[in-house]
Design a protein around this motif. Structure first.
Motif, PDB file in Angstrom:
ATOM      1  N   VAL A 267      62.831 -35.886  50.490  1.00  0.00           N
ATOM      2  CA  VAL A 267      62.944 -35.996  49.036  1.00  0.00           C
ATOM      3  C   VAL A 267      63.694 -34.758  48.552  1.00  0.00           C
ATOM      4  O   VAL A 267      63.120 -33.669  48.447  1.00  0.00           O
ATOM      5  N   PRO A 268      64.982 -34.880  48.257  1.00  0.00           N
ATOM      6  CA  PRO A 268      65.779 -33.701  47.923  1.00  0.00           C
ATOM      7  C   PRO A 268      65.514 -33.199  46.512  1.00  0.00           C
ATOM      8  O   PRO A 268      65.279 -33.974  45.582  1.00  0.00           O
ATOM      9  N   ALA A 269      65.567 -31.868  46.352  1.00  0.00           N
ATOM     10  CA  ALA A 269      65.614 -31.270  45.025  1.00  0.00           C
ATOM     11  C   ALA A 269      67.007 -31.494  44.446  1.00  0.00           C
ATOM     12  O   ALA A 269      67.916 -31.975  45.129  1.00  0.00           O
ATOM     13  N   ALA A 270      67.174 -31.122  43.181  1.00  0.00           N
ATOM     14  CA  ALA A 270      68.454 -31.392  42.510  1.00  0.00           C
ATOM     15  C   ALA A 270      69.633 -30.723  43.209  1.00  0.00           C
ATOM     16  O   ALA A 270      70.754 -31.248  43.192  1.00  0.00           O
ATOM     17  N   ASP A 271      69.390 -29.554  43.833  1.00  0.00           N
ATOM     18  CA  ASP A 271      70.492 -28.833  44.474  1.00  0.00           C
ATOM     19  C   ASP A 271      70.572 -29.114  45.967  1.00  0.00           C
ATOM     20  O   ASP A 271      71.296 -28.425  46.689  1.00  0.00           O
ATOM     21  N   GLU A 272      69.865 -30.134  46.428  1.00  0.00           N
ATOM     22  CA  GLU A 272      69.847 -30.448  47.858  1.00  0.00           C
ATOM     23  C   GLU A 272      70.537 -31.775  48.138  1.00  0.00           C
ATOM     24  O   GLU A 272      70.416 -32.739  47.369  1.00  0.00           O
ATOM     25  N   ALA A 273      71.255 -31.802  49.246  1.00  0.00           N
ATOM     26  CA  ALA A 273      71.842 -33.042  49.754  1.00  0.00           C
ATOM     27  C   ALA A 273      71.007 -33.530  50.921  1.00  0.00           C
ATOM     28  O   ALA A 273      70.313 -32.753  51.580  1.00  0.00           O
ATOM     29  N   VAL A 274      71.066 -34.813  51.199  1.00  0.00           N
ATOM     30  CA  VAL A 274      70.443 -35.348  52.409  1.00  0.00           C
ATOM     31  C   VAL A 274      71.526 -35.447  53.472  1.00  0.00           C
ATOM     32  O   VAL A 274      72.582 -36.055  53.254  1.00  0.00           O
ATOM     33  N   VAL A 275      71.255 -34.822  54.608  1.00  0.00           N
ATOM     34  CA  VAL A 275      72.212 -34.790  55.713  1.00  0.00           C
ATOM     35  C   VAL A 275      71.637 -35.587  56.881  1.00  0.00           C
ATOM     36  O   VAL A 275      70.472 -35.402  57.256  1.00  0.00           O
ATOM     37  N   ARG A 276      72.446 -36.476  57.418  1.00  0.00           N
ATOM     38  CA  ARG A 276      72.092 -37.146  58.669  1.00  0.00           C
ATOM     39  C   ARG A 276      72.518 -36.222  59.804  1.00  0.00           C
ATOM     40  O   ARG A 276      73.702 -36.010  60.035  1.00  0.00           O
ATOM     41  N   ILE A 277      71.549 -35.634  60.473  1.00  0.00           N
ATOM     42  CA  ILE A 277      71.842 -34.658  61.520  1.00  0.00           C
ATOM     43  C   ILE A 277      72.399 -35.377  62.744  1.00  0.00           C
ATOM     44  O   ILE A 277      71.865 -36.400  63.180  1.00  0.00           O
ATOM     45  N   ALA A 278      73.463 -34.829  63.272  1.00  0.00           N
ATOM     46  CA  ALA A 278      74.077 -35.381  64.485  1.00  0.00           C
ATOM     47  C   ALA A 278      73.574 -34.632  65.712  1.00  0.00           C
ATOM     48  O   ALA A 278      73.021 -35.234  66.639  1.00  0.00           O
ATOM     49  N   TYR A 279      73.762 -33.300  65.710  1.00  0.00           N
ATOM     50  CA  TYR A 279      73.398 -32.491  66.878  1.00  0.00           C
ATOM     51  C   TYR A 279      72.714 -31.206  66.422  1.00  0.00           C
ATOM     52  O   TYR A 279      73.031 -30.652  65.362  1.00  0.00           O
ATOM     53  N   GLY A 280      71.804 -30.744  67.250  1.00  0.00           N
ATOM     54  CA  GLY A 280      71.146 -29.470  67.004  1.00  0.00           C
ATOM     55  C   GLY A 280      71.055 -28.672  68.283  1.00  0.00           C
ATOM     56  O   GLY A 280      70.657 -29.203  69.330  1.00  0.00           O
ATOM     57  N   GLY A 281      71.417 -27.395  68.220  1.00  0.00           N
ATOM     58  CA  GLY A 281      71.354 -26.526  69.392  1.00  0.00           C
ATOM     59  C   GLY A 281      70.023 -25.808  69.466  1.00  0.00           C
ATOM     60  O   GLY A 281      69.535 -25.255  68.468  1.00  0.00           O
ATOM     61  N   ILE A 282      69.418 -25.817  70.642  1.00  0.00           N
ATOM     62  CA  ILE A 282      68.150 -25.115  70.845  1.00  0.00           C
ATOM     63  C   ILE A 282      68.447 -23.634  71.009  1.00  0.00           C
ATOM     64  O   ILE A 282      69.198 -23.225  71.882  1.00  0.00           O
ATOM     65  N   CYS A 283      67.838 -22.828  70.140  1.00  0.00           N
ATOM     66  CA  CYS A 283      68.086 -21.394  70.072  1.00  0.00           C
ATOM     67  C   CYS A 283      66.935 -20.626  70.727  1.00  0.00           C
ATOM     68  O   CYS A 283      65.838 -21.169  70.922  1.00  0.00           O
ATOM     69  N   GLY A 284      67.170 -19.356  71.014  1.00  0.00           N
ATOM     70  CA  GLY A 284      66.119 -18.523  71.576  1.00  0.00           C
ATOM     71  C   GLY A 284      64.902 -18.439  70.687  1.00  0.00           C
ATOM     72  O   GLY A 284      63.757 -18.414  71.171  1.00  0.00           O
ATOM     73  N   SER A 285      65.093 -18.410  69.367  1.00  0.00           N
ATOM     74  CA  SER A 285      63.938 -18.341  68.467  1.00  0.00           C
ATOM     75  C   SER A 285      63.112 -19.623  68.539  1.00  0.00           C
ATOM     76  O   SER A 285      61.874 -19.583  68.479  1.00  0.00           O
ATOM     77  N   ASP A 286      63.775 -20.773  68.682  1.00  0.00           N
ATOM     78  CA  ASP A 286      63.042 -22.029  68.854  1.00  0.00           C
ATOM     79  C   ASP A 286      62.172 -21.956  70.101  1.00  0.00           C
ATOM     80  O   ASP A 286      61.014 -22.401  70.102  1.00  0.00           O
ATOM     81  N   LEU A 287      62.720 -21.401  71.178  1.00  0.00           N
ATOM     82  CA  LEU A 287      61.966 -21.277  72.425  1.00  0.00           C
ATOM     83  C   LEU A 287      60.791 -20.325  72.267  1.00  0.00           C
ATOM     84  O   LEU A 287      59.714 -20.555  72.832  1.00  0.00           O
ATOM     85  N   HIS A 288      60.970 -19.262  71.493  1.00  0.00           N
ATOM     86  CA  HIS A 288      59.862 -18.328  71.264  1.00  0.00           C
ATOM     87  C   HIS A 288      58.710 -19.010  70.528  1.00  0.00           C
ATOM     88  O   HIS A 288      57.534 -18.771  70.842  1.00  0.00           O
ATOM     89  N   TYR A 289      59.033 -19.833  69.537  1.00  0.00           N
ATOM     90  CA  TYR A 289      57.961 -20.537  68.829  1.00  0.00           C
ATOM     91  C   TYR A 289      57.188 -21.440  69.791  1.00  0.00           C
ATOM     92  O   TYR A 289      55.963 -21.563  69.701  1.00  0.00           O
ATOM     93  N   LEU A 290      57.899 -22.082  70.713  1.00  0.00           N
ATOM     94  CA  LEU A 290      57.225 -22.954  71.670  1.00  0.00           C
ATOM     95  C   LEU A 290      56.403 -22.146  72.666  1.00  0.00           C
ATOM     96  O   LEU A 290      55.255 -22.488  72.953  1.00  0.00           O
ATOM     97  N   ARG A 291      56.962 -21.078  73.190  1.00  0.00           N
ATOM     98  CA  ARG A 291      56.266 -20.300  74.224  1.00  0.00           C
ATOM     99  C   ARG A 291      55.107 -19.480  73.675  1.00  0.00           C
ATOM    100  O   ARG A 291      54.035 -19.403  74.284  1.00  0.00           O
TER     101      ARG A 291
END
Length: 344
Positions: free
Chosen positions: A23-47
């Motif tokens: 549900v976007p705010a007035a200044d937000e667009a809805v984006v259909r995500i195509a690809y996302g790269g797994i970053c070191g910070s993402d891995l830290h949250y998991l570990r």
């Protein structure tokens, strides 16, 4: 319609679940995500359930290295129109009302938020979902000719671009990169584009060294201390974020050289061979995220002058996020791992 998302609940508790309709705010667009790269910070949250001082206290959608297509433009008219392919600049700079920071360096704002960050409460939800509401100001148009898999590298490439820029002009200078993971590989690419005379990467693992060699970049085994100390590099970028890597960076630097501290070290005191840094008159400079480089990086990716071939080692369906994270956590087996949010 379901909206598959990758959500971290706690250490070792990563779930792929329906995030519901954005549900976007007035200044937000809805984006259909195509690809996302797994970053070191993402891995830290998991570990660890945390990335440095950012501690998970509630479920959080991960991810900040993403590309996609605008499907609903922002109601207030900001940001790109529907149908525009985009890469996402995930920073929202904020001051804390107390700490001074240079206005022309938004990456240093002390209370900033970043997509997929648990620094603040409520957490700043990330973009690892099939459809995400994102502020229009974060969305940067990418040329239709630029593969969205490559566009997903824009954020980490900007980190690398900014880090090397902290050393100044590297044209006709030798550059060494300590740590040949995704960021290190990207630093090497940026250095080659910038006209460095020689670029060398080091790593403990054979696979990243093979990737570098296949890209025409010299590599050294990080355990070969003699070879590293013989580099006498004008610029050294430490991208491993480890104490041994920091020591190697100082050792690899030529007298009068510059060492860029790009890899984020652990909190607290870290051992540094300061006597060597002093007697060689080294310049040690920090680098954190990036600032205004994002559009320049997108342009360089689009025209091919920033060569990122071979850096994406795996593309996995987002539904297989747990296996993809396990792969990304093993530097002996992978480089940059992308999640494909359009895959069935």
């Amino acid at each position: 319609m379901s909206n598959l998302a990758v959500v971290a609940y706690a250490a070792d508790d990563l779930r792929v679940e329906d995030a519901g309709t954005p549900v976007p705010a007035a200044d937000e667009a809805v984006v259909r995500i195509a690809y996302g790269g797994i970053c070191g910070s993402d891995l830290h949250y998991l570990r660890h359930g945390a990335a440095g001082a950012s501690i998970l206290r509630e479920p959080m959608i991960l991810g900040h290295e993403v590309s996609g297509v605008v499907v609903v433009e922002a109601a207030d008219g900001t940001g790109p129109a529907a149908g525009t392919p985009v890469a996402v600049h995930p920073l929202t700079p904020h001051g804390d009302g107390v700490t001074p920071w240079p206005a022309d360096r938004p990456n240093l704002a002390p209370a900033s938020s970043y997509l997929g960050s648990a620094l603040h409460l409520p957490h700043t939800q990330g973009a690892f979902a099939q459809r995400v509401a994102i502020p229009g100001r974060m969305l940067h148009e990418v040329p239709a000719s630029l593969d969205l898999r490559v566009a997903a590298l824009a954020e980490p490439a900007a980190v690398a671009w900014h880090g090397l820029a902290r050393a100044g002009d590297v044209r006709d200078r030798s550059v060494a990169v300590i740590g040949a993971g995704p960021i290190g590989q990207l630093v090497a690419s940026v250095a080659r584009r910038a006209g460095a005379s020689v670029v060398t990467v080091t790593d403990l693992h054979e696979k990243p060294r093979r990737i570098a060699e296949a890209r025409g970049i010299r590599s050294l085994d990080a355990r070969d201390a003699d070879a590293i100390s013989a580099l006498h590099a004008d610029v050294v970028v430490e991208s491993s974020g480890t104490e041994p890597g920091l020591s190697a960076a100082v050792s690899a630097a030529a007298r009068g050289g510059t060492v860029v501290l790009l890899g984020l070290q652990r909190a607290g005191d870290v051992a540094v061979p300061m006597s060597t840094a002093i007697t060689r008159e080294l310049t040690l400079t920090g680098s954190f995220r990036f600032a205004a480089e994002f559009d320049d990086v997108i342009a360089a990716l689009a025209d091919g002058s920033l060569d990122v071939s071979g850096i994406v080692s795996e593309v996995r369906p987002a539904a297989d996020a747990l296996a993809a994270f396990a792969l990304a956590a093993d530097p002996a087996s992978s480089c940059k791992v992308l999640l494909d949010f359009a895959a069935d």
